[in-house]
Write an enzyme that holds these catalytic residues in place. Structure first.
Site, PDB file in Angstrom:
ATOM      1  CB  ALA A  34       2.329  -1.208  24.237  1.00  0.00           C
ATOM      2  CE  LYS A 116      -3.188 -22.318  57.249  1.00  0.00           C
ATOM      3  NZ  LYS A 116      -2.003 -22.643  56.430  1.00  0.00           N
TER       4      LYS A 116
END
Length: 670
Positions: A34, A116
């Site tokens: 917020a 990977k």
């Protein structure tokens, strides 16, 4: 404008950059969401009142802007290379040994290892700490400018942190979509009745290539850096892993699983560790990338065929899952081959949801002893068609049913036959069979055959379903007016197809032979036939004995060729095609005494070519005297390697075969 407004704007930008790094890179936020939102709103309000103060590195630029008409091209100053692959420990050992041998037997100990990622490779260019350009890898030399889209990815800093970065710094990495974000995106699409993405990689690639960056901004994309390209204005660390740490200190995220290890044995341990954790990781991976850590050694080793000698991708084995075989359908192919297809309870495996898998043939069904209703193990590896590999017989339900192979074609009702010695059962209907007709026509217009642009599978299917064509020759009798009755076919598209058909009439004898779909006559065999006999008439009249004299043609293929040309229906189709205007230049023999540069050489093509089509490259090699084969062996003389050359390249290196690039081929042609 007061000085205080300008100062407050800079404070907000610095604060938002800082907290974005804490949240997206370090996963350690200091403030609640917020509060971050409040700071962003204040920034947007000031910029709305003072649009002249908006800069490209402002956090407000992540929301996306005006859609583009197309992506511009970017030439990579340093090529973005692909990687060679290893699929087991022995191939990893070979990579290690080759590297040590190339540097005179010196010991290589430290490696940098990382998962990977299964995403999209991108290049990020920072000048004076500001992101000025982002591009896809493309063919390794040229990519697409996706700067506006990349600016919307929160994990990628628009401005580098600190002040000790190079004046020009190119960071390479992978844009990917985390598993959780992928599931949410697809769930939202389902609720809206929209098409869902097949896997996270496709979702990431599709999101990144949106012409409207606002769409990209709405997608849950992330990024991990894995290397650098251009570096000007400062020196980086002498270790690959330490370069990662430098990049991270400037605000770019690195994969938290990245690790430096001290031996090849440790590399293998790391691989097993990541393999075991694969499903628990928040992103899709398909292996481990292993790089020699010492930059000086990397530079000594250099590159080969568009891949570094100092890095390798150790791929994971094919993924397997258990599911239920609900039913079996029988599909008919171009040559009448009837293939049993398992209809499965959908299951996520190998990165995609699989609901169909091949059962190959009747022999395979017998070998597996599989029944409808069984629990089966399916395997999917890369782009290979999913297949049923085993049956869990102890789970077989009482309601399981035998799979009955059809005695009549499931499409046309013709008798089916299985020739002794062959595994395949075939429909005898020929072009009477609608399924064979569709596949034969698709093959005829395909890129490697007559290459009719715009005449895709869906158009062919409509033409056959509406009984507008029966044979390939019928395609050339279509008018634009007739084509407009098809679904989604306007006058312009129809005329384009007619024009493409007209253009395709000028072809080559090898392409024409290949387009006929004679069993087991591929591109290479068609080229050998054309070069040996020089004319279609001579091929049609050839005996089996004469055909066997042609390079790479044996008894079986010779029989297929003579059978094809003896059938009256095929003779009529060939004659009709010639009447419609199909023609080709005369096939000329090499001049007496002319020396072809690849005469007598056996060559193999592998990888993706950037400037030549695969068929074009094969034809060029054959015109230079080469015999083009599909696999690497001790008989191979030369391997021409393009991008993403994998196991063939590795095997050629092990066998000591000469390796050339696409550029070498272009120079030979010219």
């Amino acid at each position: 404008m007061s000085e205080s407004v300008h100062q407050r704007l800079e404070e907000l930008k610095e604060s938002l950059h800082y907290h974005a790094v804490r949240y997206y890179v370090e996963d350690n936020p200091e403030i609640p969401d917020a509060e971050y939102d409040r700071l962003m709103r204040e920034l947007l309000e000031i910029e709305a009142q003072h649009p002249d103060l908006v800069t490209v590195d402002s956090p407000s630029q992540r929301v996306g802007g005006k859609p583009l008409s197309e992506f511009s091209q970017v030439t990579h100053e340093v090529p973005m290379l692909s990687l060679d692959n290893a699929f087991d420990d022995s191939e990893l050992d070979s990579f290690h040994k080759r590297a040590q041998d190339r540097i005179g037997g010196e010991s290589i100990k430290q490696y940098c290892c990382e998962p990977k990622l299964d995403g999209l490779a991108v290049s990020l260019l920072y000048e004076n700490g500001i992101l000025v350009q982002a591009a896809t890898r493309g063919d390794g030399t040229t990519g697409e400018n996706i700067t506006e889209n990349v600016r919307t990815i929160n994990a990628i800093p628009l401005k580098l942190r600190g002040d000790d970065w190079p004046a020009r710094l190119e960071v390479r990495g992978e844009v990917f979509m985390p598993k959780a974000g992928f599931e949410k995106l697809n769930e939202l699409a389902r609720q809206k009745g929209e098409k869902v993405f097949v896997n996270p990689r496709n979702a990431a690639a599709g999101s990144l290539r949106q012409l409207d960056s606002r769409i990209t901004a709405s997608r849950p994309l992330s990024f991990y850096a894995y290397s650098v390209g251009v570096v000007q204005g400062a020196d980086l660390a002498a270790s690959h892993y330490e370069r990662f740490l430098q990049i991270k200190s400037w605000g770019l995220p690195m994969c938290p699983e990245t690790k430096r290890v001290d031996s090849l044995a440790d590399v293998k341990t790391y691989y097993q560790h990541i393999l075991q954790r694969r499903d628990a990781l928040p992103y899709e991976i398909d292996g481990v990338v292993i790089k020699i850590d010492d930059i000086a050694v990397q530079e000594r080793l250099g590159f080969v065929a568009r891949a570094p000698r100092w890095a390798i991708a150790y791929k994971f084995p094919a993924q397997e899952e258990i599911t239920t075989l609900n039913e079996v359908e029988f599909q008919v192919g171009r040559t009448g081959a009837i293939t049993p297809v398992a209809k499965l309870e959908p299951v996520f495996v190998g990165g995609v949801t699989v609901s169909n898998a091949t059962l190959h043939n009747a022999d395979e069904i017998e070998r597996l002893q599989v029944k409808i209703g069984d629990q089966v193990v399916i395997r999917r590896a890369g782009d290979v068609i999913p297949q049923v590999v085993s049956v869990i017989k102890e789970r077989r339900p009482e309601t399981a049913r035998d799979i009955i192979f059809p005695t009549q074609c499931p499409v046309c009702g013709s008798h089916v036959e299985r020739i002794e010695g062959e595994a395949v059962t075939r429909c005898t209907g020929g072009l009477v069979c609608q399924a064979q007709r569709k596949q034969a026509l698709k093959h005829f217009v395909s890129r490697k055959a007559l290459d009719v642009d715009g005449l895709g599978d869906k158009v062919i299917e409509q033409l056959v379903d509406r009984e507008m064509v029966e044979t390939p020759a019928d395609l050339f009798k279509l008018s634009a007016g007739v084509l407009t009755v098809l679904e989604r076919m306007g006058p312009k598209s129809a005329q384009n197809i007619v024009n493409a058909l007209e253009k395709s009439k000028l072809t080559t004898l090898p392409r024409f032979l290949y387009s006929l779909g004679i069993r087991e006559v591929g591109e290479a065999t068609a080229a050998n036939l054309a070069q040996h006999f020089k004319s279609l008439e001579a091929i049609q009249a050839a005996t089996e004995e004469q055909l066997i004299a042609v390079q790479d043609i044996g008894v079986v293929v010779a029989k297929h060729i003579t059978t094809f040309f003896e059938e009256e229906q095929n003779q009529a189709v060939v004659q009709d095609l010639l009447v419609q205007g199909i023609h080709w230049p005369e096939v000329s023999a090499p001049e007496q005494g002319a020396e072809l540069p690849l005469e007598g050489k056996t060559v193999v093509l592998t990888g993706t070519l950037s400037q030549l089509g695969r068929t074009e490259a094969k034809e060029a090699l054959q015109s230079l005297g080469a015999k083009v084969t599909g696999s690497v062996s001790k008989k191979t003389d030369i391997l021409f390697a393009g991008e993403n050359a994998g196991s063939k390249l590795a095997k050629a290196q092990e066998l000591g075969i000469e390796i050339k690039t696409e550029q070498d081929l272009l120079e030979l042609i010219n």
